[in-house]
Design a protein around this motif. Structure first.
Motif, PDB file in Angstrom:
ATOM      1  N   LEU A 145       0.412  -1.169  -0.269  1.00 37.15           N
ATOM      2  CA  LEU A 145      -0.140  -0.210  -0.410  1.00 37.15           C
ATOM      3  C   LEU A 145       0.560   1.110  -0.253  1.00 37.15           C
ATOM      4  N   ASP A 146       2.228   1.302   0.696  1.00 37.32           N
ATOM      5  CA  ASP A 146       2.557   2.262   0.696  1.00 37.32           C
ATOM      6  C   ASP A 146       3.327   2.332  -1.045  1.00 37.32           C
ATOM      7  N   VAL A 176      -4.285   2.303   9.771  1.00 34.66           N
ATOM      8  CA  VAL A 176      -5.879   2.395   9.356  1.00 34.66           C
ATOM      9  C   VAL A 176      -6.572   3.483   9.021  1.00 34.66           C
ATOM     10  N   GLY A 177      -6.093   4.480  10.180  1.00 33.68           N
ATOM     11  CA  GLY A 177      -6.821   5.871  10.473  1.00 33.68           C
ATOM     12  C   GLY A 177      -5.913   7.042   8.714  1.00 33.68           C
ATOM     13  N   ALA A 185      -1.072   4.825  -0.924  1.00 34.70           N
ATOM     14  CA  ALA A 185      -2.029   4.631  -0.053  1.00 34.70           C
ATOM     15  C   ALA A 185      -2.426   4.817   0.908  1.00 34.70           C
ATOM     16  N   LEU A 186      -1.261   4.819   1.747  1.00 36.53           N
ATOM     17  CA  LEU A 186      -0.824   4.775   2.948  1.00 36.53           C
ATOM     18  C   LEU A 186       1.439   5.353   3.266  1.00 36.53           C
ATOM     19  N   ARG A 187       1.723   5.778   4.118  1.00 30.41           N
ATOM     20  CA  ARG A 187       3.333   5.906   4.642  1.00 30.41           C
ATOM     21  C   ARG A 187       3.611   5.248   5.114  1.00 30.41           C
ATOM     22  N   PRO A 242      -7.188   7.718  -5.978  1.00 24.51           N
ATOM     23  CA  PRO A 242      -6.555   8.503  -6.668  1.00 24.51           C
ATOM     24  C   PRO A 242      -5.632   9.329  -5.694  1.00 24.51           C
ATOM     25  N   ALA A 243      -4.482   9.805  -5.323  1.00 25.34           N
ATOM     26  CA  ALA A 243      -3.982  11.132  -5.010  1.00 25.34           C
ATOM     27  C   ALA A 243      -4.278  12.423  -5.394  1.00 25.34           C
TER      28      ALA A 243
END
Length: 178
Positions: free
Chosen positions: A106-107, A124-125, A111-113, A177-178
């Motif tokens: 996911l990184d 999750v947050g 989608a997250l870091r 999407p970002a």
């Protein structure tokens, strides 16, 4: 306070001088024992310090993942390690590596870091996922916590269910999407 310490120091010196004058052999033996104890203490301190720095002295730097598994590698390495643990029947440990593989994927998809100090619940947050994707990630975190920290036994079926949900999330169809 300082004057009291100075007085006590002078009293100690007087006592040592009286002891040396009245019992010269006993004083020499006592002094030799104190010197031997001091040398033993210094050798012990040196040994403990050597034991502390020995791994870095031998390799030049600390080994990542010295706890028996891979350190923070790529997702594929963690998937491989999770599969090895699952084959050995260590499903709860395998869940941890399976989750880490998901987080790294996911990184990669932005989608997250990833950060090693974050807890699974923190992901999750912050995850940029659809509502369904976030719910799925929350369920995976709950299952991970239940087995790793709640000491609820994990079997092959639960591991397979966890793996399928993680695989579905890793495909990226729920990434916003970002």
């Amino acid at each position: 306070m300082v004057s009291w310490l100075v007085r006590q120091w002078h009293n100690l010196l007087e006592w040592l001088n009286r002891l040396a004058a009245q019992h010269p052999i006993g004083f020499d033996i006592g002094l030799a024992l104190v010197v031997v104890a001091l040398i033993a203490l210094l050798v012990h301190i040196g040994y403990v310090m050597w034991r502390i720095v020995r791994p870095t002295a031998r390799t030049g730097r600390a080994q990542a993942g010295a706890g028996g598994g891979p350190g923070v590698a790529d997702a594929a390495a963690h998937l491989t390690y999770a599969a090895e643990l699952a084959r050995a029947g260590r499903y709860a440990e395998a869940l941890g590596h399976r989750f880490l593989a998901l987080v790294l994927e996911l990184d990669r998809r932005k989608a997250l870091r990833f950060h090693a100090s974050k807890t699974p619940a923190e992901y999750v947050g912050e995850a940029r996922l659809t509502d369904r994707g976030r719910a799925s990630l929350a369920q995976l975190v709950a299952q991970l916590y239940r087995h790793l920290f709640g000491a609820v036994p994990c079997d092959a079926g639960e591991y397979a269910t966890f793996g399928e949900a993680a695989r579905e999330l890793a495909r990226g169809q729920y990434v916003v999407p970002a």
